[in-house]
Design an enzyme around this catalytic site. Structure first.
Site, mmCIF file in Angstrom:
data_model
loop_
_atom_site.group_PDB
_atom_site.id
_atom_site.type_symbol
_atom_site.label_atom_id
_atom_site.label_comp_id
_atom_site.label_asym_id
_atom_site.label_seq_id
_atom_site.Cartn_x
_atom_site.Cartn_y
_atom_site.Cartn_z
ATOM 1 C CG HIS A 94 9.674 29.130 56.515
ATOM 2 N ND1 HIS A 94 9.571 29.207 55.141
ATOM 3 C CD2 HIS A 94 10.830 28.480 56.776
ATOM 4 C CE1 HIS A 94 10.627 28.614 54.601
ATOM 5 N NE2 HIS A 94 11.410 28.169 55.574
ATOM 6 C CD GLU A 164 15.024 29.886 57.123
ATOM 7 O OE1 GLU A 164 15.626 28.822 56.999
ATOM 8 O OE2 GLU A 164 13.814 29.999 56.906
#
Ligand code: PGA
Length: 249
Positions: A94, A164
């Site tokens: 992430h 993302e």
């Protein structure tokens, strides 16, 4: 292939009571959800008490895992420890963890541990800014190649790719479904160049300010298999609505 909605709780909620209620409302919704899998990724401390809630299309995920099985690493939790508590997905790479210093090399190592431990890796990639020359395409391609280094065709179905764009995470608006469509086609091509037809086993998700207003269009027009959701996954009403909307596509 089923669609996938992932709730990344990050370092929330503050109390166990809220965590239990949140998971409970998602669990109750799952009996009416047919074509979509849902993964809740709570902080480590809530994983064990939530392990009883999984099943029926609802899964537990972790937000990170140490790639080693055991050892003297203060503060770390290993992928094999998580597996014992019903964790079947792990978010890897992430952007918030990359910012804390995670390298592409470490991310690749983590992915390998997660899949060899029988879990699925939700691999996050995404550029921090967009330039006019489209250099972000090359950036994303490079992140994918480095993350998946030495991962075989045989294991590729254990990978979920979450695109993302950092500029859309925690922002006031998501990216446009049209731009997402362009990027999802590009990512699919990168995967096909690496894995041939096996690439079609990889689900591509989008993350970054997805909510109940844009969820339907992001998945449908953006040509992705689901969403990775931060803030809105903490609001049970909104999160449940997103699950239903995506399931109805
Ligand atoms: P957001 O977070 O939905 O709050 O933008 C997404 C993420 O960080 O995974």
């Amino acid at each position: 292939m089923k669609k996938l909605i992932v709730g990344n709780w990050k370092m929330n909620p503050q109390s166990w009571d809220e965590a239990r209620d949140l998971a409970g409302s998602v669990k109750r919704t799952m009996s009416r959800v047919k074509k979509t899998q849902v993964v809740l990724c709570p902080p480590f401390v809530y994983i064990s008490p939530l392990s009883g809630k999984v099943g029926g299309g609802l899964f537990l995920g972790a937000q990170d895992a140490n790639p080693l099985a055991l050892g003297s690493y203060t503060g770390e939790v290993s992928y094999s420890q998580l597996y014992q508590f019903g964790v079947s997905f792990v978010i890897v790479g992430h952007s918030e963890r990359r910012k804390m210093g995670e390298t592409d090399e470490l991310i690749n190592k983590k992915i390998k541990s997660v899949i060899s431990g029988g879990m699925k890796a939700i691999v996050c990639v995404g550029e921090s800014t967009r330039d006019h020359n489209g250099e972000y395409f090359g950036f994303v391609k490079n992140q994918i190649i480095l993350a998946l280094k030495d991962i075989s065709k045989k294991s590729i179905d254990q990978i979920i790719l979450a695109y993302e764009p950092i500029w859309a995470i925690g922002a006031s608006a998501s990216m446009s479904p049209r731009d997402l469509h362009e990027m999802s086609i590009f990512i699919r091509k990168v995967l096909r160049d690496l894995y041939g037809v096996f690439a079609d086993d990889v689900r591509i998700l989008y993350g970054g300010s997805a909510d109940r207003v844009n969820a339907d269009s992001l998945v449908k027009d953006g040509n992705v298999s689901g969403l990775l959701i931060g803030r809105e996954s903490l609001k049970s009403k909104d999160f449940v609505e997103i699950i239903k909307l995506v399931d109805a596509i």
